[in-house]
Design a protein around this motif. Sequence first.
Motif, short mmCIF file in Angstrom:
data_model
loop_
_atom_site.label_atom_id
_atom_site.label_comp_id
_atom_site.label_asym_id
_atom_site.label_seq_id
_atom_site.Cartn_x
_atom_site.Cartn_y
_atom_site.Cartn_z
N VAL A 132 -6.68 -2.36 -1.26
CA VAL A 132 -6.30 -1.04 -1.78
C VAL A 132 -7.08 -0.72 -3.05
N ALA A 133 -7.22 -1.73 -3.94
CA ALA A 133 -7.93 -1.51 -5.19
C ALA A 133 -9.42 -1.27 -4.99
N SER A 134 -10.00 -1.92 -3.97
CA SER A 134 -11.45 -1.84 -3.80
C SER A 134 -11.91 -0.80 -2.78
N ALA A 135 -11.13 -0.62 -1.71
CA ALA A 135 -11.59 0.26 -0.63
C ALA A 135 -10.54 1.25 -0.15
N GLY A 136 -9.39 1.31 -0.80
CA GLY A 136 -8.36 2.26 -0.39
C GLY A 136 -7.39 1.67 0.61
N ALA A 142 0.80 -1.23 0.00
CA ALA A 142 0.00 0.00 0.00
C ALA A 142 0.83 1.27 0.00
N LEU A 143 2.17 1.16 0.11
CA LEU A 143 2.99 2.36 0.24
C LEU A 143 2.80 3.37 -0.89
N PRO A 144 2.78 2.97 -2.17
CA PRO A 144 2.56 3.97 -3.21
C PRO A 144 1.23 4.71 -3.05
N ALA A 145 0.18 3.98 -2.66
CA ALA A 145 -1.12 4.63 -2.46
C ALA A 145 -1.07 5.58 -1.27
N VAL A 146 -0.39 5.19 -0.20
CA VAL A 146 -0.23 6.08 0.96
C VAL A 146 0.52 7.33 0.55
N GLY A 147 1.58 7.15 -0.24
CA GLY A 147 2.36 8.30 -0.67
C GLY A 147 1.54 9.28 -1.49
N ARG A 148 0.72 8.75 -2.40
CA ARG A 148 -0.11 9.64 -3.23
C ARG A 148 -1.18 10.34 -2.40
N ARG A 193 -6.55 2.51 3.57
CA ARG A 193 -6.93 2.43 4.99
C ARG A 193 -7.53 1.07 5.35
N SER A 194 -8.10 0.41 4.36
CA SER A 194 -8.75 -0.86 4.64
C SER A 194 -7.77 -1.99 4.95
N ILE A 195 -6.46 -1.78 4.66
CA ILE A 195 -5.50 -2.86 4.95
C ILE A 195 -5.36 -3.10 6.44
N PHE A 196 -5.73 -2.11 7.26
CA PHE A 196 -5.63 -2.27 8.70
C PHE A 196 -6.87 -2.96 9.28
N TRP A 197 -7.95 -3.01 8.50
CA TRP A 197 -9.18 -3.62 9.01
C TRP A 197 -9.02 -5.12 9.23
N ILE A 198 -8.21 -5.76 8.39
CA ILE A 198 -8.09 -7.22 8.46
C ILE A 198 -7.53 -7.68 9.80
N ASN A 199 -6.76 -6.81 10.47
CA ASN A 199 -6.18 -7.19 11.76
C ASN A 199 -7.21 -7.27 12.88
N ILE A 200 -8.31 -6.55 12.73
CA ILE A 200 -9.25 -6.42 13.84
C ILE A 200 -9.96 -7.74 14.14
N PRO A 201 -10.61 -8.40 13.17
CA PRO A 201 -11.26 -9.67 13.51
C PRO A 201 -10.27 -10.76 13.93
#
Length: 485
Positions: free
Chosen positions: A149-153, A22-28, A155-163
């Motif tokens: 990243v492609a579907s929800a941006g 996700a780093l390139p998307a974060v950078g942009r 920020r959603s990469i951190f959601w997977i850790n919660i469940p």
Amino acid sequence: MLAVCCLSLLITALDTTAVNVALPAVGRDLHAPVSGLQWTVDGYTLAVACFMMLAGSTADRIGRRRVFQTGLALFTLGSLACSLAPDLRWLIAFRVAQGLGASMLNPVALSIITHAFPDARERARAIGLWGTTVGLSVAAGPVVGGLLVASAGWRSIFWINIPIGVAALTLTAAFVPESRATTTRRPDPVGQLLVGTILTSLLFALIEGAHQGYTAAPIVAMFALSAVATAALPRYERRREQPLIDPLFFRSVPFTGSFVVAVAAFLALSGFLFLNTLYLQDVRDCSALDAGLLTVPMAVGIALASPLSGRLTAARGPRLPMVTAGLLITAAELTLTTLTPTTPWVVLLTAYVLLGVGFGLVNAPITTTAVAGMPRAQAGVSAAITTTGRQIGNTLGVALLGSVVAAHTHATPDRAGFAAASHPGWWILSAGGLLIAAIGLAATTPCATASAARVAARFPAEPTAATSTTPTPKLPPGITDGAPA
């Protein structure tokens, strides 16, 4: 218990690989320069590296399950906060909070595994399965991260850790017994401060030096501060009855070798992931999902080689898998030293497979060598030191390789310039692979093994039963809270 420990590794490793994609998307999105992307990764790994040894000794003292649960809760909450970060500074701060939680997970999980499997062969196989989780997370992280990243941006990469974090918390309460070492360790705030100073000042100098210049006064001062703290740490710790890092550990050649190999192996992996992600997306115009899918062969290699490494280590010792791992990592990195914007895909995929198999082979011998050379009463601390070596490698890989590229792309920021600027980085990683192979030979000789026995004899013997402060579920036959019945 092994499944719970693997879950803790899954969320921490999954988070790292997903964030890299996700780093390139974060950078942009957050207008972050290369140094900002470095801090996004290294803010997390720095916190893990700084506090992992403290977490290991604290777990041995106040209870492994208690510290493990605290780490799971903090990591899960930190993940939620990262998904809500309004700007780059807040994201880095929340990544540090995530890292604090992660520092309480992996070393404590290793200690739990070590105590649950007193037989050396069973323990090696269990550690191999535990290491297989790295392959699964590396495989799932880029793909899941790319999809999110492609579907929800990003920020959603951190959601997977919660469940996963919530599930691990529930399973820990149900199946992991509370345990402590019979010989507890006192807090060592000065030692902890020195460790934090060494790593933080060195990391700051490496990352910011690429932009301010390595001869700038603040950068030279940070390097000097790191060197002074490094010299002061062993001098101070020798005078303590119960140090945070006992310098005596490093008189064991296998233990010291495993620590250096851990740094070199994870420096190779993290440096590769950082450079390769930017190369695929910024130079080859791959999407986040495509970049994730391209790294699957590497992850499959890790997943297949990790259990094989555990079996080889149990049957024939750590030399063969460690030396083979070093040579494969070297071959993989050398393949990339001529990288261009049009390098054939078959060359890239070959390098990914070689690196994956090499990295998968190296994990079990690192951990087995480090823990086997130490008294079981010191399992939490010895595991924490070795795992800290892994995180130091993770941190240095991103800082060093990112700084090398940043320093060489100021004048030529185009695609060809980025590919050419990465060449010194690949040469550095190749040297790390050769170092792994050399240590695999040197740290497994009879003289090296004898040094480990001498160090173990300097510590008091642990009683045959460990203490337990709370009623716990019944353990498997032949095991009483980590010691043979």
